[in-house]
Design a protein around this motif. Structure first.
Motif, PDB file in Angstrom:
ATOM      1  N   SER A   1     105.922  47.039 -39.916  1.00 23.95           N
ATOM      2  CA  SER A   1     104.574  47.156 -39.364  1.00 23.95           C
ATOM      3  C   SER A   1     103.567  47.621 -40.411  1.00 23.95           C
ATOM      4  O   SER A   1     102.419  47.176 -40.420  1.00 23.95           O
ATOM      5  N   THR A   2     104.008  48.499 -41.320  1.00 24.91           N
ATOM      6  CA  THR A   2     103.123  48.973 -42.379  1.00 24.91           C
ATOM      7  C   THR A   2     102.700  47.831 -43.288  1.00 24.91           C
ATOM      8  O   THR A   2     101.519  47.697 -43.648  1.00 24.91           O
ATOM      9  N   ILE A   3     103.653  46.982 -43.644  1.00 24.63           N
ATOM     10  CA  ILE A   3     103.333  45.831 -44.506  1.00 24.63           C
ATOM     11  C   ILE A   3     102.455  44.843 -43.746  1.00 24.63           C
ATOM     12  O   ILE A   3     101.468  44.311 -44.285  1.00 24.63           O
ATOM     13  N   ARG A   4     102.783  44.598 -42.483  1.00 22.87           N
ATOM     14  CA  ARG A   4     101.989  43.680 -41.676  1.00 22.87           C
ATOM     15  C   ARG A   4     100.523  44.130 -41.615  1.00 22.87           C
ATOM     16  O   ARG A   4      99.608  43.321 -41.806  1.00 22.87           O
ATOM     17  N   LEU A   5     100.292  45.390 -41.371  1.00 21.82           N
ATOM     18  CA  LEU A   5      98.933  45.900 -41.264  1.00 21.82           C
ATOM     19  C   LEU A   5      98.168  45.750 -42.574  1.00 21.82           C
ATOM     20  O   LEU A   5      96.977  45.425 -42.581  1.00 21.82           O
ATOM     21  N   ALA A   6      98.845  45.975 -43.693  1.00 22.39           N
ATOM     22  CA  ALA A   6      98.189  45.849 -44.992  1.00 22.39           C
ATOM     23  C   ALA A   6      97.743  44.412 -45.240  1.00 22.39           C
ATOM     24  O   ALA A   6      96.631  44.161 -45.729  1.00 22.39           O
ATOM     25  N   VAL A   7      98.586  43.457 -44.902  1.00 24.28           N
ATOM     26  CA  VAL A   7      98.301  42.059 -45.212  1.00 24.28           C
ATOM     27  C   VAL A   7      97.294  41.466 -44.230  1.00 24.28           C
ATOM     28  O   VAL A   7      96.390  40.722 -44.622  1.00 24.28           O
ATOM     29  N   GLN A   8      97.421  41.803 -42.945  1.00 26.48           N
ATOM     30  CA  GLN A   8      96.517  41.178 -41.970  1.00 26.48           C
ATOM     31  C   GLN A   8      95.084  41.678 -42.092  1.00 26.48           C
ATOM     32  O   GLN A   8      94.173  41.093 -41.500  1.00 26.48           O
ATOM     33  N   ALA A   9      94.871  42.716 -42.892  1.00 25.86           N
ATOM     34  CA  ALA A   9      93.508  43.164 -43.160  1.00 25.86           C
ATOM     35  C   ALA A   9      92.786  42.249 -44.144  1.00 25.86           C
ATOM     36  O   ALA A   9      91.574  42.381 -44.345  1.00 25.86           O
ATOM     37  N   GLN A  10      93.523  41.307 -44.753  1.00 24.55           N
ATOM     38  CA  GLN A  10      92.971  40.369 -45.728  1.00 24.55           C
ATOM     39  C   GLN A  10      92.898  38.969 -45.123  1.00 24.55           C
ATOM     40  O   GLN A  10      93.501  38.709 -44.077  1.00 24.55           O
ATOM     41  N   PRO A  11      92.194  38.033 -45.772  1.00 23.13           N
ATOM     42  CA  PRO A  11      92.286  36.628 -45.337  1.00 23.13           C
ATOM     43  C   PRO A  11      93.743  36.183 -45.458  1.00 23.13           C
ATOM     44  O   PRO A  11      94.297  36.157 -46.564  1.00 23.13           O
ATOM     45  N   MET A  12      94.383  35.883 -44.331  1.00 24.85           N
ATOM     46  CA  MET A  12      95.843  35.833 -44.287  1.00 24.85           C
ATOM     47  C   MET A  12      96.462  34.798 -45.221  1.00 24.85           C
ATOM     48  O   MET A  12      97.369  35.105 -45.990  1.00 24.85           O
ATOM     49  N   ILE A  13      95.992  33.564 -45.191  1.00 31.88           N
ATOM     50  CA  ILE A  13      96.645  32.523 -45.991  1.00 31.88           C
ATOM     51  C   ILE A  13      96.485  32.789 -47.488  1.00 31.88           C
ATOM     52  O   ILE A  13      97.488  32.796 -48.227  1.00 31.88           O
ATOM     53  N   PRO A  14      95.269  33.021 -48.000  1.00 32.50           N
ATOM     54  CA  PRO A  14      95.157  33.345 -49.428  1.00 32.50           C
ATOM     55  C   PRO A  14      95.943  34.594 -49.816  1.00 32.50           C
ATOM     56  O   PRO A  14      96.505  34.658 -50.914  1.00 32.50           O
ATOM     57  N   ALA A  15      96.000  35.580 -48.913  1.00 33.52           N
ATOM     58  CA  ALA A  15      96.737  36.807 -49.233  1.00 33.52           C
ATOM     59  C   ALA A  15      98.230  36.541 -49.349  1.00 33.52           C
ATOM     60  O   ALA A  15      98.890  37.021 -50.287  1.00 33.52           O
ATOM     61  N   LEU A  16      98.780  35.796 -48.399  1.00 30.35           N
ATOM     62  CA  LEU A  16     100.207  35.478 -48.471  1.00 30.35           C
ATOM     63  C   LEU A  16     100.540  34.737 -49.762  1.00 30.35           C
ATOM     64  O   LEU A  16     101.540  35.034 -50.435  1.00 30.35           O
TER      65      LEU A  16
END
Length: 307
Positions: A242-257
């Protein structure tokens, strides 16, 4: 036994592109192998795959390439929904003939305010045209993108008409109340939340696992959460994912991934996206990677430059 009898994690596989923005099939296959090796199934052509930036012919050819590379079709849950009914039929038939575990189907998403009768007709036409007892359809509810919600009444009607075919749904609404209501109203129906952060609430109610964007980067950790045998073990796994999910979903998801994959694979080619999407800028990218490293995040054994 149903392909969804045991909780599973599926990744909507991010799609790598070459310099000319054609799909880099070798990198795609290599990444698919890494994901399955980490315990994830493959929801090819999902939202985070940039599926709606891919042509029908590309989606057909990519599915063929993945299967020809030796990846078990039982690990595949490709997106086959399309605005044009003939395209949805063609993609769904292709997935079924390839032996995929199922087809994940968006509703047609251009026309807004369509009725449940119209949506029922769309799904029914696809199912009847494919005409196979082996077809398994999972609905895809993401109204914030499509503008076309899948109502509980429509789900009930489709299950009644096609009980062996319409077997599940991905709920990407982000509305826990909706996910919970589906889990309680449709026991035995494979309900997949779109975030691993919901699993500790969803699994006790019978969730089928999750189909999550961040399964692209933490498939092993999510698979471990699904396997956790005790509430204590599940809570520990949940805190990590959940900690990692929260960090990433705060960004534009596709470019961030894609930026995360590029960093941990040491392969800058992974940062490419198809317009109208744009890459993360350097400052955003550096801040995200620094945050993940500070959290102790890693992507073990990631080598996805070549198939």
């Amino acid at each position: 036994m149903s392909a969804f009898a045991q909780p599973r994690v599926f990744a909507p596989v991010v799609t790598p592109f070459a310099d000319d923005l054609t799909v880099d099939t070798d990198r795609l296959v290599a990444f698919c192998r890494w994901l399955t090796g980490q315990g994830a199934g493959l929801a090819l052509f999902g939202t985070n795959s940039e599926a709606n930036s891919l042509a029908l012919a590309e989606r057909r050819a990519l599915l063929d390439r993945v299967v020809e590379a030796g990846i078990d079709p039982a690990q595949l849950l490709p997106g086959t929904g399309a605005c044009a009914l003939p395209e949805a039929i063609e993609l769904t038939r292709h997935a079924q003939r390839a032996g995929c575990a199922g087809a994940l189907m968006l509703p047609p998403f251009y026309y807004k305010g369509v009725s449940d009768d119209g949506l029922f007709g769309y799904y029914a036409e696809v199912i009847e045209a494919v005409g196979s007892a082996d077809l398994r359809v999972l609905l895809y509810h993401i109204p914030q993108f499509t503008g076309v919600p899948i109502s509980h009444a429509l789900i009930e009607r489709l299950i009644a008409a096609y009980p062996q075919t319409v077997v599940g749904i991905k709920d990407s609404s982000g509305d826990w109340a909706n996910t919970e209501a589906m889990l309680r109203r449709f026991p035995g129906f494979a309900v997949f939340p779109a975030s691993e952060a919901l699993l500790t609430r969803a699994l006790p109610l019978g969730a089928a696992g999750c189909i999550s964007a961040t399964a692209n980067i933490q498939p092993h950790a999510i698979a471990a959460l699904l396997r956790a045998a005790t509430p204590e073990a599940r809570a520990l796994c949940d805190a990590k994912v959940s900690t990692i999910r929260l960090a990433v979903q705060a960004q534009p998801m596709i470019p961030a991934l894609k930026r995360i994959v590029a960093h941990f694979a040491n392969d800058p080619a992974w940062t490419r996206v198809r317009p109208p999407l744009t890459q993360m800028d350097a400052a955003q990218s550096a801040a995200l990677i620094d945050q993940l490293v500070a959290l102790g995040f890693s992507m073990p054994a990631l080598d996805v430059a070549n198939a």
